[in-house]
Design an enzyme around this catalytic site. Structure first.
Site, PDB file in Angstrom:
ATOM      1  N   ASP A   1     -13.320   4.710  10.050  1.00 39.62           N
ATOM      2  CA  ASP A   1     -13.738   4.587   8.651  1.00 39.62           C
ATOM      3  C   ASP A   1     -14.260   3.160   8.441  1.00 39.62           C
ATOM      4  O   ASP A   1     -13.943   2.494   7.467  1.00 39.62           O
ATOM      5  CB  ASP A   1     -12.544   4.870   7.737  1.00 39.62           C
ATOM      6  CG  ASP A   1     -12.963   5.441   6.391  1.00 39.62           C
ATOM      7  OD1 ASP A   1     -14.185   5.544   6.133  1.00 39.62           O
ATOM      8  OD2 ASP A   1     -12.072   5.769   5.598  1.00 39.62           O
TER       9      ASP A   1
ATOM     10  N   LYS B   1       0.857  -1.186   0.000  1.00 39.58           N
ATOM     11  CA  LYS B   1       0.000   0.000   0.000  1.00 39.58           C
ATOM     12  C   LYS B   1       0.892   1.233   0.000  1.00 39.58           C
ATOM     13  O   LYS B   1       1.652   1.461   0.941  1.00 39.58           O
ATOM     14  CB  LYS B   1      -0.932  -0.011   1.214  1.00 39.58           C
ATOM     15  CG  LYS B   1      -1.814   1.237   1.292  1.00 39.58           C
ATOM     16  CD  LYS B   1      -2.936   1.091   2.307  1.00 39.58           C
ATOM     17  CE  LYS B   1      -3.720   2.385   2.459  1.00 39.58           C
ATOM     18  NZ  LYS B   1      -4.825   2.282   3.422  1.00 39.58           N
TER      19      LYS B   1
HETATM   20  P1  ADP Z   1      -7.603   3.434   0.895  1.00 39.57           P
HETATM   21  O1  ADP Z   1      -6.967   4.129   2.048  1.00 39.57           O
HETATM   22  O2  ADP Z   1      -7.168   4.029  -0.396  1.00 39.57           O
HETATM   23  O3  ADP Z   1      -9.080   3.315   1.041  1.00 39.57           O
HETATM   24  P2  ADP Z   1      -7.438   0.613   1.584  1.00 39.57           P
HETATM   25  O4  ADP Z   1      -6.417   0.181   2.584  1.00 39.57           O
HETATM   26  O5  ADP Z   1      -8.839   0.708   2.040  1.00 39.57           O
HETATM   27  O6  ADP Z   1      -6.949   1.978   0.894  1.00 39.57           O
HETATM   28  O7  ADP Z   1      -7.351  -0.393   0.359  1.00 39.57           O
HETATM   29  C1  ADP Z   1      -8.070  -0.170  -0.821  1.00 39.57           C
HETATM   30  C2  ADP Z   1      -8.600  -1.470  -1.397  1.00 39.57           C
HETATM   31  O8  ADP Z   1      -7.516  -2.348  -1.696  1.00 39.57           O
HETATM   32  C3  ADP Z   1      -9.483  -2.235  -0.444  1.00 39.57           C
HETATM   33  O9  ADP Z   1     -10.823  -1.839  -0.555  1.00 39.57           O
HETATM   34  C4  ADP Z   1      -9.284  -3.660  -0.857  1.00 39.57           C
HETATM   35  O10 ADP Z   1     -10.126  -3.986  -1.934  1.00 39.57           O
HETATM   36  C5  ADP Z   1      -7.851  -3.686  -1.342  1.00 39.57           C
HETATM   37  N1  ADP Z   1      -6.950  -4.136  -0.279  1.00 39.57           N
HETATM   38  C6  ADP Z   1      -6.265  -3.356   0.587  1.00 39.57           C
HETATM   39  N2  ADP Z   1      -5.522  -4.080   1.442  1.00 39.57           N
HETATM   40  C7  ADP Z   1      -5.753  -5.367   1.121  1.00 39.57           C
HETATM   41  C8  ADP Z   1      -5.258  -6.619   1.645  1.00 39.57           C
HETATM   42  N3  ADP Z   1      -4.393  -6.669   2.651  1.00 39.57           N
HETATM   43  N4  ADP Z   1      -5.690  -7.756   1.049  1.00 39.57           N
HETATM   44  C9  ADP Z   1      -6.554  -7.703   0.013  1.00 39.57           C
HETATM   45  N5  ADP Z   1      -7.048  -6.568  -0.524  1.00 39.57           N
HETATM   46  C10 ADP Z   1      -6.648  -5.412   0.015  1.00 39.57           C
END
Ligand code: ADP
Ligand code: MG
Length: 378
Positions: free
Chosen positions: A227, A122
């Site tokens: 959130d 991320k």
């Molecule tokens: P943001 O801060 O941009 O909302 P998130 O951490 O919510 O970022 O991640 C965005 C999307 O990426 C999530 O809705 C999910 O679909 C996918 N995602 C994030 N982390 C994971 C993970 N550890 N495993 C699988 N999918 C993930």
């Protein structure tokens, strides 16, 4: 935004030195002048200009002129490079793979980890769009500096990692925290879909209680997700949820704790009503005296993400409205795929020289591009 794997592959150790020098110089300069870059990188003569030109061509840095001189600054791709380089040296990321998500303030990739297993990268991108809305930009300027997206993105990643770790260690259903450097977090890949994409569940009432219990359990540990919604809850095949996305978590002793707590609860109530036509008279209420079992926010502070860091990030989030509810403010990745590249990138670690960078360059003591593993921005 992409991770530029080409830049990762074809970087000499001198290029790397110069890039690191610009990062170090940025701590005290909005734009870093060439003589300082030469000094920090220990590259003599006019040599440094060639490397600078090269990095500009690869769009890892940009040149800018202020009233006094021409200088250089890192742009996201350059910062990405430095973080990936460090993670790959540590062995926690071994290749760069597909982008699976574009968030409001993050990019999500699935990459190969230590044992070739798939992990999630991320990349925090604060300031990508939101600095425009910042009311008082001065707070993010360090004396004549532009808003420090680098610093804020890094704080956000540090916070996410610190909370994920503490939650994971206390048995909360969150991804496995693997590593963090600069603005990047590496975590376990959760084999699940966001609740947002689920149109039917066997027993909505059961899932509803599980989620409400999770909110309460967090509060009993002194924390509010902030959130807690269908975007940030992943639902596994076995029906068990996994919670993600922690940069906006707050302590139950936060002045607006009750507001954030109720908003999390309402998100779930509203979603269940809309999506599953499920309503319950039972839902948790905020109680400050909720017999707290732990104070995880204290443990987070002890882990290196300090109260001061927390306060600074919170201020930014308030200013840009990043603490608004995600569901209302952002487009769903799965609804719009335009930005998502399915190109495959491969990063084979070591072509770029070796001796440098085990972490982030230290700012302690004299400025130097020979980095230590300091992590202090102050
Ligand atoms: P943001 O801060 O941009 O909302 P998130 O951490 O919510 O970022 O991640 C965005 C999307 O990426 C999530 O809705 C999910 O679909 C996918 N995602 C994030 N982390 C994971 C993970 N550890 N495993 C699988 N999918 C993930
Ligand atoms: Mg999210």
């Amino acid at each position: 935004m992409r991770l530029d794997a080409k830049a990762l592959r074809y970087m000499s150790s001198d290029d790397f030195r110069v890039l690191t020098a610009i990062e170090v110089g940025s701590r005290n300069h909005d734009i870093v002048p060439a003589p300082l870059i030469a000094q920090l990188s220990h590259i003599r003569g006019g040599g440094v200009n060639r490397y600078i030109g090269d990095l500009i061509k690869r769009k890892l840095i940009a040149s800018e002129t202020n009233s006094k001189y021409v200088g250089y600054k890192l742009i996201y791709a350059g910062y990405d490079y430095l973080a990936l380089k460090t993670l790959s040296k540590r062995g926690t990321v071994t290749s760069v793979g597909n982008q699976i998500g574009v968030g409001k303030e993050s990019d999500i990739f699935v990459v190969a980890g230590e044992d070739e297993e798939q992990v999630v990268l991320k990349v925090h991108r604060l300031g990508r769009q939101s600095f425009r809305n910042v009311k008082n930009k001065r707070d993010y300027f360090r004396q004549d500096q532009s808003p420090s997206w680098m610093y804020m993105s890094r704080l956000s990643a540090m916070k996410e990692f610190a909370f994920m770790k503490v939650l994971y260690e206390h048995g909360f259903p969150v991804p496995k925290p693997i590593d963090q450097n600069r603005h990047v977090v590496v975590m376990g890949l959760v084999d699940a879909f966001p609740l947002r994409q689920i149109t039917e569940v066997g027993e909505p009432g059961k899932l509803y209680s599980t989620l409400m219990d999770l909110i309460v359990r967090l509060a009993k540990h002194g924390l509010i997700h902030g959130d807690f919604n269908e975007f940030n809850i992943l639902l596994q095949e076995n029906g068990e949820p996994v919670l993600i996305d922690f940069p906006q978590m707050v302590s139950t002793s936060h002045p607006n704790a009750e507001y954030y707590f109720n908003r999390d609860v309402d998100c779930i109530r509203t979603f269940f009503k809309r999506r599953f036509n499920y309503e319950s008279v039972l839902y948790p209420k905020f109680r400050l005296d909720a017999d707290k079992d732990f104070n995880l926010d204290v443990q987070v502070a002890a882990s290196g993400f300090t109260k001061k860091d927390q306060a600074q990030l919170e201020k930014y989030q308030e200013d840009v409205g990043a603490n608004q509810n995600e569901g209302e403010t952002r487009s769903d990745y799965y609804d719009s795929h335009e930005d998502v590249s399915d190109e495959e990138f491969v990063y084979s670690g070591d072509e770029a020289g070796s001796e440098e960078d085990e972490g982030e360059p230290s700012t302690k003591g004299k400025e130097t591009a020979d980095s230590g593993d300091g992590d202090d921005e102050s």
